[in-house]
Design an enzyme around this catalytic site. Sequence first.
Site, PDB file in Angstrom:
ATOM      1  N   GLU A 195       2.339  -7.679   8.424  1.00 38.52           N
ATOM      2  CA  GLU A 195       2.460  -6.242   8.680  1.00 38.52           C
ATOM      3  C   GLU A 195       3.279  -5.541   7.587  1.00 38.52           C
ATOM      4  O   GLU A 195       3.140  -4.350   7.364  1.00 38.52           O
ATOM      5  CB  GLU A 195       3.109  -6.045  10.054  1.00 38.52           C
ATOM      6  CG  GLU A 195       2.855  -4.725  10.712  1.00 38.52           C
ATOM      7  CD  GLU A 195       1.376  -4.322  10.724  1.00 38.52           C
ATOM      8  OE1 GLU A 195       1.128  -3.125  10.582  1.00 38.52           O
ATOM      9  OE2 GLU A 195       0.488  -5.196  10.855  1.00 38.52           O
ATOM     10  N   ASP A 232     -10.517   1.787 -24.511  1.00 40.44           N
ATOM     11  CA  ASP A 232     -10.882   1.587 -23.102  1.00 40.44           C
ATOM     12  C   ASP A 232     -11.008   2.891 -22.347  1.00 40.44           C
ATOM     13  O   ASP A 232     -10.312   3.849 -22.660  1.00 40.44           O
ATOM     14  CB  ASP A 232      -9.742   0.867 -22.358  1.00 40.44           C
ATOM     15  CG  ASP A 232      -9.712  -0.593 -22.653  1.00 40.44           C
ATOM     16  OD1 ASP A 232     -10.730  -1.111 -23.105  1.00 40.44           O
ATOM     17  OD2 ASP A 232      -8.656  -1.191 -22.412  1.00 40.44           O
ATOM     18  N   ARG A 248      -3.942  -7.824 -20.942  1.00 40.04           N
ATOM     19  CA  ARG A 248      -4.887  -7.432 -21.999  1.00 40.04           C
ATOM     20  C   ARG A 248      -4.309  -6.396 -22.955  1.00 40.04           C
ATOM     21  O   ARG A 248      -4.885  -6.106 -23.994  1.00 40.04           O
ATOM     22  CB  ARG A 248      -6.229  -6.991 -21.401  1.00 40.04           C
ATOM     23  CG  ARG A 248      -6.149  -5.816 -20.479  1.00 40.04           C
ATOM     24  CD  ARG A 248      -7.437  -5.653 -19.703  1.00 40.04           C
ATOM     25  NE  ARG A 248      -8.569  -5.262 -20.534  1.00 40.04           N
ATOM     26  CZ  ARG A 248      -8.669  -4.103 -21.180  1.00 40.04           C
ATOM     27  NH1 ARG A 248      -7.710  -3.208 -21.090  1.00 40.04           N
ATOM     28  NH2 ARG A 248      -9.736  -3.823 -21.899  1.00 40.04           N
ATOM     29  N   PRO A 285       0.816  -1.224   0.000  1.00 44.55           N
ATOM     30  CA  PRO A 285       0.000   0.000   0.000  1.00 44.55           C
ATOM     31  C   PRO A 285       0.847   1.271   0.000  1.00 44.55           C
ATOM     32  O   PRO A 285       0.325   2.363  -0.170  1.00 44.55           O
ATOM     33  CB  PRO A 285      -0.828  -0.104   1.280  1.00 44.55           C
ATOM     34  CG  PRO A 285      -0.348  -1.297   2.015  1.00 44.55           C
ATOM     35  CD  PRO A 285       0.665  -2.016   1.205  1.00 44.55           C
TER      36      PRO A 285
HETATM   37  N1  ADE Z   1      -0.821  -5.161  -0.172  1.00 43.09           N
HETATM   38  C1  ADE Z   1      -1.703  -4.765   0.761  1.00 43.09           C
HETATM   39  N2  ADE Z   1      -2.446  -3.750   0.336  1.00 43.09           N
HETATM   40  C2  ADE Z   1      -2.032  -3.456  -0.932  1.00 43.09           C
HETATM   41  C3  ADE Z   1      -2.407  -2.498  -1.899  1.00 43.09           C
HETATM   42  N3  ADE Z   1      -3.358  -1.588  -1.672  1.00 43.09           N
HETATM   43  N4  ADE Z   1      -1.747  -2.498  -3.075  1.00 43.09           N
HETATM   44  C4  ADE Z   1      -0.768  -3.384  -3.312  1.00 43.09           C
HETATM   45  N5  ADE Z   1      -0.364  -4.313  -2.438  1.00 43.09           N
HETATM   46  C5  ADE Z   1      -0.993  -4.357  -1.254  1.00 43.09           C
END
Ligand code: ADE
Length: 259
Positions: A128, A181, A166, A101
């Site tokens: 984590e 697209d 794709r 994230p």
């Molecule tokens: N692992 C956990 N959350 C994620 C996300 N939002 N994007 C990529 N990998 C992740």
Amino acid sequence: MRIDVLTLFPGMFPGYLNESILKKAQELGQLEVHLHNIRDYARGKHRVTDEPPFGGGGGMVLKADVLFAAVEAVLGWAADGKEQEGAGDREGAPPLILLSPQGRPFTQRVAQELAQHPRLLLICGRYEGVDERVRQHLATDEISIGDYVLTGGELAALVIIDAVTRLLPGVLGAEGAAETDSHASGLLEGPHYTKPADFRGWQVPAVLRSGHAAQIARWRRQESLRRTWQRRPDLLLTAPLTEEDRWFLAQLAAEAGEE
Ligand code: ADE
């Protein structure tokens, strides 16, 4: 394209990879996915892949030594952690992408960029997080698929595999399907209709049945602009727009102001 995926849960992948377009892409020889279980590269009887973080705090952290060993084995690099000595081997290495994230946001543009490579390596984090040394000294890229936290990078890896595949030559049936697209032009796509022309009294716009190619193209462009203006006005700041597009958008804004 060859995509190597490092994951603690390879069993999460086959269901998605072996249906529809991704299945076809593999049959066409355009996509090859190699799944590697990170646990296979952990040492000791218990094959430990994660440990509590130094300094305390909740959760578990994926170990650097295990992830380095996994990547080095998959890419055939010299092991033992001597970065400098092994560096020569690493010329021409594929992008080593950590899914987390904290990564840069995944967009259609990033998908297009990744589709240019003959090979990618995706590292799925879990728990984590991963030991920071993986981020600093192993991964060459870090990608997030959105501002939310998943239980691991596996779905993110599948999202990337899907969006990239794709775009590979010959994978989508209709010539040019990927070019029109949503997002490919920097805009959202407008509406589509198919038979019947009258469904429960809801009609297909007459222009689409008129047979006038130029008028249809103009209508589609305008509906694409309208939808983007309504739903994602932020995209209009960066989308390539013609004079006519700007004129149409100005009209939309004027009409909205009059209401
Ligand atoms: N692992 C956990 N959350 C994620 C996300 N939002 N994007 C990529 N990998 C992740």
